[in-house]
Motif scaffolding. Structure first.
Motif, mmCIF file in Angstrom:
data_model
loop_
_atom_site.group_PDB
_atom_site.id
_atom_site.type_symbol
_atom_site.label_atom_id
_atom_site.label_comp_id
_atom_site.label_asym_id
_atom_site.label_seq_id
_atom_site.Cartn_x
_atom_site.Cartn_y
_atom_site.Cartn_z
ATOM 1 N N ILE A 60 0.837 -1.204 0.000
ATOM 2 C CA ILE A 60 0.000 0.000 0.000
ATOM 3 C C ILE A 60 0.870 1.252 0.000
ATOM 4 O O ILE A 60 0.532 2.258 -0.648
ATOM 5 N N ALA A 61 2.006 1.210 0.700
ATOM 6 C CA ALA A 61 2.921 2.363 0.685
ATOM 7 C C ALA A 61 3.458 2.606 -0.724
ATOM 8 O O ALA A 61 3.494 3.755 -1.205
ATOM 9 N N ALA A 62 3.866 1.540 -1.412
ATOM 10 C CA ALA A 62 4.347 1.676 -2.789
ATOM 11 C C ALA A 62 3.226 2.158 -3.711
ATOM 12 O O ALA A 62 3.443 3.005 -4.583
ATOM 13 N N LEU A 63 2.029 1.618 -3.515
ATOM 14 C CA LEU A 63 0.872 2.033 -4.313
ATOM 15 C C LEU A 63 0.548 3.504 -4.087
ATOM 16 O O LEU A 63 0.234 4.244 -5.033
ATOM 17 N N LEU A 64 0.658 3.937 -2.843
ATOM 18 C CA LEU A 64 0.387 5.332 -2.504
ATOM 19 C C LEU A 64 1.374 6.268 -3.198
ATOM 20 O O LEU A 64 0.993 7.252 -3.837
ATOM 21 N N LEU A 65 2.660 5.949 -3.080
ATOM 22 C CA LEU A 65 3.690 6.797 -3.684
ATOM 23 C C LEU A 65 3.555 6.873 -5.204
ATOM 24 O O LEU A 65 3.620 7.952 -5.795
ATOM 25 N N ARG A 66 3.371 5.733 -5.837
ATOM 26 C CA ARG A 66 3.313 5.714 -7.296
ATOM 27 C C ARG A 66 2.015 6.317 -7.837
ATOM 28 O O ARG A 66 2.013 6.947 -8.888
ATOM 29 N N SER A 67 0.915 6.121 -7.140
ATOM 30 C CA SER A 67 -0.359 6.666 -7.615
ATOM 31 C C SER A 67 -0.318 8.189 -7.619
ATOM 32 O O SER A 67 -0.702 8.827 -8.607
#
Length: 308
Positions: free
Chosen positions: A230-237
């Protein structure tokens, strides 16, 4: 100077020193807070005020407050605003989905020891070293319809040449692939860091119980890695929604009248610097800002739920 005045000054200094010592966490953070206010809050407030005006042309000229007329015009623009919103959503959703999927697969592979793993990791990070403008220029040459390397490869394989970025029907998907090429390594890096920190006991227990590789990943690895995902998804989104360099360098303001790759960022740039509609551009930027904040809040809530 009298002894009384000296004593008062010393008492005042001692009082300030005691107050600063009691509130030292705020005193030490004050320079950073002031810097953030000066760098972010003030421009944001100025943009908010500008969005309620009819500012255009020379920003020095007198302008009138039109209040919510700019917002009504932007939200009622079915020709460019809503298509730009749709392209922004599509670009972000497809690019981030591919980056997360490929990133997870590569991170799982790089977690295993093999010869040359260190070299592979270094080569994998090379796209992150180049600046977005340099990456855009490189791929612009690769996708050039007549002499570009991409069509040469298709010719070697006996396939017809493609328009790539110059073709309105393939421009946006092509730029999605470029974004995936550039930013998947960052996702790999984040997920790999999370995988390295996972305990091996659960994996070993599932292996002993006869779980397959897919079952171990789905029921053991992924639940433990959910916070990192979710952290990676948050940053990339958030980052993908703000993509500007790649789209602007390769297609300018959208490739003419069709605006086939015009996202909200490109549309805001066109309103401001091509049409000098500063009030409209400010309103669009704030609408875009609220969209990004909304996505950030939703993803952050999901991250907090998975921590419980």
């Amino acid at each position: 100077m009298s002894a009384v005045a000296t004593g008062k000054r010393g008492s005042l200094w001692q009082g300030l020193s005691d107050w600063a010592n009691r509130h030292r966490k705020w005193v030490l953070a004050a320079p950073a807070i002031i810097f953030v206010i000066a760098l972010m809050v003030v421009p944001l407030l100025y943009t908010l005020v500008l969005s309620f005006t009819d500012a255009q042309g020379s920003i020095q000229r007198a302008f009138d407050f039109v209040w919510f007329e700019n917002y009504i015009s932007i939200l009622g623009d079915t020709a460019r605003f809503w298509p730009a919103v749709w392209r922004t959503v599509i670009f972000t959703a497809v690019a981030v989905t591919l980056e997360m999927t490929i990133g997870m697969a590569v991170a799982l592979l790089l977690r295993r020891p093999f010869m040359g793993r260190g070299l592979v990791r270094v080569v994998m990070l090379l796209p992150l070293v180049a600046t977005p403008v340099a990456v855009a220029m490189m791929w612009l040459l690769i996708f050039e319809p007549t002499v570009g390397f991409a069509n040469q490869v298709l010719g070697w394989l006996g396939l017809p040449a493609q328009g790539w970025i110059s073709d309105p029907s393939t421009a946006l998907p092509t730029l999605m692939l470029v974004d995936v090429w550039q930013w998947t390594p960052m996702v790999i890096l984040i997920l790999l860091a999370g995988l390295v920190g996972l305990p091996e006991e659960q994996q070993e227990a599932a292996r002993i119980d006869g779980a397959s590789t897919w079952q171990r990943f789905w029921h053991v690895t992924l639940p433990m890695l959910k916070t990192t995902v979710i952290a990676a998804l948050l940053l990339r989104s958030i980052d993908a929604m703000k993509t500007f360099d790649l789209l602007y360098v390769t297609k300018g303001t959208g490739g003419g009248s069709s605006h086939e790759v015009e996202t909200l960022n490109i549309y805001a740039y066109a309103l401001s610097f091509d049409y000098n509609e500063y009030g409209m551009a400010a309103a669009l930027v704030l609408i875009y800002f609220l969209i990004i904040v909304g996505v950030l809040v939703v993803l952050n809530m999901r991250r907090k739920e998975n921590r419980r």
